[in-house]
Design a protein around this motif. Structure first.
Motif, PDB file in Angstrom:
ATOM      1  N   ILE A 178       0.888  -1.162   0.000  1.00 39.60           N
ATOM      2  CA  ILE A 178       0.000   0.000   0.000  1.00 39.60           C
ATOM      3  C   ILE A 178       0.924   1.209   0.000  1.00 39.60           C
ATOM      4  CG2 ILE A 178      -1.811   1.238   1.259  1.00 39.60           C
ATOM      5  CD1 ILE A 178      -2.352  -1.502   2.701  1.00 39.60           C
ATOM      6  N   SER A 179       0.968   1.958  -1.093  1.00 43.31           N
ATOM      7  CA  SER A 179       2.024   2.967  -1.212  1.00 43.31           C
ATOM      8  C   SER A 179       1.602   4.109  -2.131  1.00 43.31           C
ATOM      9  CB  SER A 179       3.319   2.318  -1.724  1.00 43.31           C
ATOM     10  OG  SER A 179       3.141   1.813  -3.033  1.00 43.31           O
ATOM     11  N   LYS A 180       2.556   5.023  -2.336  1.00 45.80           N
ATOM     12  CA  LYS A 180       2.404   6.141  -3.273  1.00 45.80           C
ATOM     13  C   LYS A 180       1.138   6.954  -2.996  1.00 45.80           C
ATOM     14  CE  LYS A 180       6.144   4.944  -5.478  1.00 45.80           C
ATOM     15  NZ  LYS A 180       7.372   5.744  -5.342  1.00 45.80           N
ATOM     16  N   ALA A 181       1.006   7.400  -1.739  1.00 44.27           N
ATOM     17  CA  ALA A 181      -0.107   8.260  -1.328  1.00 44.27           C
ATOM     18  C   ALA A 181      -1.469   7.581  -1.436  1.00 44.27           C
ATOM     19  CB  ALA A 181      -0.110   9.576  -2.101  1.00 44.27           C
ATOM     20  N   SER A 182      -1.488   6.259  -1.340  1.00 42.37           N
ATOM     21  CA  SER A 182      -2.779   5.591  -1.155  1.00 42.37           C
ATOM     22  C   SER A 182      -3.345   5.999   0.198  1.00 42.37           C
ATOM     23  CB  SER A 182      -2.603   4.078  -1.238  1.00 42.37           C
ATOM     24  OG  SER A 182      -2.262   3.671  -2.544  1.00 42.37           O
ATOM     25  N   ASP A 183      -4.663   5.845   0.377  1.00 39.69           N
ATOM     26  CA  ASP A 183      -5.252   6.353   1.613  1.00 39.69           C
ATOM     27  C   ASP A 183      -6.563   5.638   1.911  1.00 39.69           C
ATOM     28  OD1 ASP A 183      -5.106   8.017   3.823  1.00 39.69           O
ATOM     29  OD2 ASP A 183      -5.989   9.749   2.822  1.00 39.69           O
ATOM     30  N   ASN A 184      -6.882   5.580   3.200  1.00 36.59           N
ATOM     31  CA  ASN A 184      -8.142   5.024   3.704  1.00 36.59           C
ATOM     32  C   ASN A 184      -8.329   3.577   3.240  1.00 36.59           C
ATOM     33  OD1 ASN A 184      -8.863   7.384   5.105  1.00 36.59           O
ATOM     34  ND2 ASN A 184      -9.617   8.306   3.211  1.00 36.59           N
ATOM     35  N   VAL A 185      -7.528   2.714   3.826  1.00 35.55           N
ATOM     36  CA  VAL A 185      -7.483   1.295   3.468  1.00 35.55           C
ATOM     37  C   VAL A 185      -7.789   0.458   4.705  1.00 35.55           C
ATOM     38  CG1 VAL A 185      -6.040  -0.584   2.582  1.00 35.55           C
ATOM     39  CG2 VAL A 185      -5.738   1.760   1.699  1.00 35.55           C
ATOM     40  N   THR A 186      -8.624  -0.548   4.549  1.00 33.43           N
ATOM     41  CA  THR A 186      -8.856  -1.547   5.590  1.00 33.43           C
ATOM     42  C   THR A 186      -8.451  -2.909   5.054  1.00 33.43           C
ATOM     43  OG1 THR A 186     -10.753  -0.324   6.490  1.00 33.43           O
ATOM     44  CG2 THR A 186     -10.549  -2.643   7.104  1.00 33.43           C
ATOM     45  N   VAL A 187      -7.633  -3.616   5.835  1.00 35.78           N
ATOM     46  CA  VAL A 187      -7.255  -5.005   5.530  1.00 35.78           C
ATOM     47  C   VAL A 187      -7.753  -5.851   6.698  1.00 35.78           C
ATOM     48  CG1 VAL A 187      -5.395  -6.601   4.992  1.00 35.78           C
ATOM     49  CG2 VAL A 187      -5.211  -4.204   4.294  1.00 35.78           C
ATOM     50  N   SER A 188      -8.661  -6.771   6.430  1.00 35.92           N
ATOM     51  CA  SER A 188      -9.315  -7.500   7.517  1.00 35.92           C
ATOM     52  C   SER A 188      -9.427  -8.983   7.194  1.00 35.92           C
ATOM     53  CB  SER A 188     -10.708  -6.921   7.774  1.00 35.92           C
ATOM     54  OG  SER A 188     -11.501  -6.926   6.594  1.00 35.92           O
ATOM     55  N   TYR A 189      -9.343  -9.795   8.248  1.00 31.99           N
ATOM     56  CA  TYR A 189      -9.580 -11.238   8.177  1.00 31.99           C
ATOM     57  C   TYR A 189      -8.834 -11.896   7.004  1.00 31.99           C
ATOM     58  CZ  TYR A 189     -13.154 -10.559  11.731  1.00 31.99           C
ATOM     59  OH  TYR A 189     -13.797 -10.252  12.894  1.00 31.99           O
ATOM     60  N   SER A 190      -7.570 -11.514   6.827  1.00 29.91           N
ATOM     61  CA  SER A 190      -6.757 -12.070   5.747  1.00 29.91           C
ATOM     62  C   SER A 190      -5.530 -12.766   6.321  1.00 29.91           C
ATOM     63  CB  SER A 190      -6.358 -10.976   4.756  1.00 29.91           C
ATOM     64  OG  SER A 190      -7.502 -10.476   4.073  1.00 29.91           O
ATOM     65  N   HIS A 191      -4.974 -13.692   5.558  1.00 29.02           N
ATOM     66  CA  HIS A 191      -3.856 -14.523   6.014  1.00 29.02           C
ATOM     67  C   HIS A 191      -2.662 -14.295   5.096  1.00 29.02           C
ATOM     68  CE1 HIS A 191      -2.354 -18.845   7.215  1.00 29.02           C
ATOM     69  NE2 HIS A 191      -1.599 -17.876   7.708  1.00 29.02           N
ATOM     70  N   PHE A 192      -1.529 -13.955   5.687  1.00 32.32           N
ATOM     71  CA  PHE A 192      -0.290 -13.697   4.960  1.00 32.32           C
ATOM     72  C   PHE A 192       0.781 -14.649   5.505  1.00 32.32           C
ATOM     73  CE2 PHE A 192      -2.780  -9.842   5.317  1.00 32.32           C
ATOM     74  CZ  PHE A 192      -2.793  -9.346   4.025  1.00 32.32           C
ATOM     75  N   TYR A 193       1.365 -15.465   4.622  1.00 30.91           N
ATOM     76  CA  TYR A 193       2.343 -16.429   5.122  1.00 30.91           C
ATOM     77  C   TYR A 193       3.203 -16.965   3.983  1.00 30.91           C
ATOM     78  CZ  TYR A 193      -0.454 -20.404   3.348  1.00 30.91           C
ATOM     79  OH  TYR A 193      -1.129 -21.306   2.548  1.00 30.91           O
ATOM     80  N   PHE A 194       4.197 -17.764   4.346  1.00 29.73           N
ATOM     81  CA  PHE A 194       4.985 -18.539   3.389  1.00 29.73           C
ATOM     82  C   PHE A 194       4.952 -20.001   3.824  1.00 29.73           C
ATOM     83  CE2 PHE A 194       6.342 -14.304   2.571  1.00 29.73           C
ATOM     84  CZ  PHE A 194       6.637 -14.270   1.225  1.00 29.73           C
ATOM     85  N   THR A 195       5.262 -20.892   2.887  1.00 27.37           N
ATOM     86  CA  THR A 195       5.252 -22.317   3.186  1.00 27.37           C
ATOM     87  C   THR A 195       6.655 -22.798   3.526  1.00 27.37           C
ATOM     88  OG1 THR A 195       5.612 -22.936   0.879  1.00 27.37           O
ATOM     89  CG2 THR A 195       3.317 -22.673   1.600  1.00 27.37           C
ATOM     90  N   SER A 196       6.737 -23.965   4.144  1.00 29.07           N
ATOM     91  CA  SER A 196       8.048 -24.558   4.416  1.00 29.07           C
ATOM     92  C   SER A 196       8.765 -24.889   3.114  1.00 29.07           C
ATOM     93  CB  SER A 196       7.900 -25.805   5.280  1.00 29.07           C
ATOM     94  OG  SER A 196       7.101 -26.776   4.636  1.00 29.07           O
ATOM     95  N   SER A 197       8.026 -25.203   2.064  1.00 27.94           N
ATOM     96  CA  SER A 197       8.644 -25.484   0.761  1.00 27.94           C
ATOM     97  C   SER A 197       9.336 -24.244   0.209  1.00 27.94           C
ATOM     98  CB  SER A 197       7.584 -25.970  -0.230  1.00 27.94           C
ATOM     99  OG  SER A 197       7.034 -27.199   0.186  1.00 27.94           O
ATOM    100  N   TRP A 198       8.741 -23.073   0.447  1.00 25.55           N
ATOM    101  CA  TRP A 198       9.396 -21.830   0.035  1.00 25.55           C
ATOM    102  C   TRP A 198      10.662 -21.611   0.857  1.00 25.55           C
ATOM    103  CZ3 TRP A 198       8.007 -17.933  -3.562  1.00 25.55           C
ATOM    104  CH2 TRP A 198       8.822 -16.792  -3.521  1.00 25.55           C
ATOM    105  N   MET A 199      10.554 -21.702   2.159  1.00 26.11           N
ATOM    106  CA  MET A 199      11.684 -21.431   3.032  1.00 26.11           C
ATOM    107  C   MET A 199      12.866 -22.347   2.737  1.00 26.11           C
ATOM    108  SD  MET A 199      11.817 -21.468   7.199  1.00 26.11           S
ATOM    109  CE  MET A 199      11.819 -23.267   7.244  1.00 26.11           C
ATOM    110  N   ASN A 200      12.576 -23.596   2.377  1.00 23.27           N
ATOM    111  CA  ASN A 200      13.621 -24.589   2.156  1.00 23.27           C
ATOM    112  C   ASN A 200      13.861 -24.886   0.684  1.00 23.27           C
ATOM    113  OD1 ASN A 200      14.134 -25.214   5.006  1.00 23.27           O
ATOM    114  ND2 ASN A 200      12.050 -26.040   4.994  1.00 23.27           N
ATOM    115  N   MET A 201      13.468 -23.998  -0.216  1.00 24.99           N
ATOM    116  CA  MET A 201      13.595 -24.281  -1.647  1.00 24.99           C
ATOM    117  C   MET A 201      15.053 -24.539  -2.034  1.00 24.99           C
ATOM    118  SD  MET A 201      13.255 -20.666  -3.736  1.00 24.99           S
ATOM    119  CE  MET A 201      11.639 -20.197  -3.129  1.00 24.99           C
TER     120      MET A 201
END
Length: 376
Positions: A178-201
């Motif tokens: 969320i950047s470049k003078a974006s404004d009035n944003v709600t982020v709700s009930y969302s999941h952000f993650y990485f997998t073990s397959s990514w970490m150990n690629m």
């Protein structure tokens, strides 16, 4: 397990507070009042159908099934005010997936003071195919390339945005920005993650994001709010009002969100339950370097969040050592956390938020968030 509440101390610097934001409804639990599109919806099940809907200016798009963007990645760029009032959502049931596809709302070429407005993104899973990303080369893995700029969702010069019940994982830049003078944003009930397959690629290729090479597996970053100090709440003209609530950050996260905006975080679950350690195939540390990064020009209000086994749960990370920031917190739970964490000042008696909200008890946050975050 030992549960404790971090005591607060007065930690803030002098920050200009801009004019009051107009009163807003509480329907999103935060700064956004976005309603999206009122148009008749079109349902898409393939990349060709999605691209056709985009090319034909459809403002209400329903994603059904798993749509694959191809081995070279696909970015749909919404770059004019003709894209005001848009809803992109997954069909009910939680099975809507955009694989190797980025949705990018970018008003950077609009006249000064004009943003794309009223955007709703909900009920979609975004993720990158690890094998496809490992196979990218050439300009794709250099600064500005399709790989080094691949996120699930990107908002630039975009206002009144609601991201709800989404999941984003395994993308090769941040998961979301969320950047470049974006404004009035709600982020709700969302999941952000990485997998073990990514970490150990393995192979674990070296890419060049910003002028130096680092391994792809270490690029496990959640979110950035504000691109740099000049694109911050304080130094960028009082934009970047963002609310994040009931989101799940982790597991297998390296760091972030990095916040340079006016950000209200409540009832988020910061989950480092996997506690990665050691080094990967390129010799890079697997350990989480922070959870929240409090950046230049930011004003951060943090309450009722639950930090589990996070390292450096709140880290002051400024672009320049003298940059201004303010950090306030109350009622956060820190369970089995490690490293050094910054402590925030006590909340003021009068809250600055132009919306009403009722936070859950931090003790209940892991169960509430893990049960409800992501597409349904």
């Amino acid at each position: 397990m030992t549960l404790f509440i971090l005591s607060v101390a007065s930690v803030s610097t002098n920050i200009p507070h801009f004019g009051a934001t107009p009163a807003r409804a509480a329907s999103t639990g935060g700064y956004a009042t976005a309603t999206g599109s009122s148009d008749t919806a079109v349902t898409v099940t393939t990349l060709a159908e999605l691209q056709s809907a985009f090319n034909n200016g459809k403002h209400h798009i329903i994603i059904k099934g798993n749509i694959y963007g191809g081995p070279s990645l696909t970015t749909l760029t919404f770059a004019s005010t003709s894209w005001n009032n848009v809803t992109i959502e997954g069909a009910s049931g939680g099975g809507a997936v955009l694989q190797n596809i980025q949705l990018k709302f970018s008003g950077e070429l609009l006249s000064a003071g004009t943003n794309i407005e009223n955007i709703v993104i909900k009920n979609i899973t975004f993720y990158g195919n690890i094998t496809d990303l490992q196979n990218l080369s050439g300009t794709a893995i250099q600064p500005g390339g399709t790989g080094t700029n691949y996120l699930g969702l990107s908002f630039r010069r975009t206002s009144n945005v609601w991201v709800d019940h989404c999941t984003i994982y395994n993308t090769s830049d941040d998961l979301m920005s969320i950047s470049k003078a974006s404004d009035n944003v709600t982020v709700s009930y969302s999941h952000f993650y990485f997998t073990s397959s990514w970490m150990n690629m393995n192979p674990n290729p070296l890419w060049n994001w910003v002028g130096t090479y680092q391994d792809l597996a270490s690029e496990r970053l959640a979110m950035v709010i504000g691109a740099n100090a000049s694109d911050s709440y304080t130094y960028g003209g009082g934009k970047l009002h963002v609310t994040m609530h009931h989101n799940w950050f982790g597991p297998y996260m390296k760091g972030r969100p990095l916040m340079r905006g006016f950000v209200h975080l409540y009832n988020n679950y910061f989950d480092n339950s996997t506690t990665p350690s050691g080094t990967n195939s390129q010799g890079s540390s697997q350990q989480q370097y922070n959870a929240n990064q409090i950046g230049s020009g930011s004003v951060i209000y943090s309450e009722g969040n639950y930090f589990y086994k996070t390292n450096q749960s709140n880290q002051i990370g400024l672009d320049s050592s003298g940059d201004a920031y303010s950090f306030y917190e109350r009622n956060n739970t820190y369970n089995a956390t490690t490293g050094t964490s910054a402590a925030g000042a006590a909340y003021p008696s009068t809250l600055p938020f132009p919306y009403s909200y009722t936070p859950d008890s931090a003790a209940n946050v892991p169960n509430i968030v893990q049960t409800n975050a992501g597409p349904k």
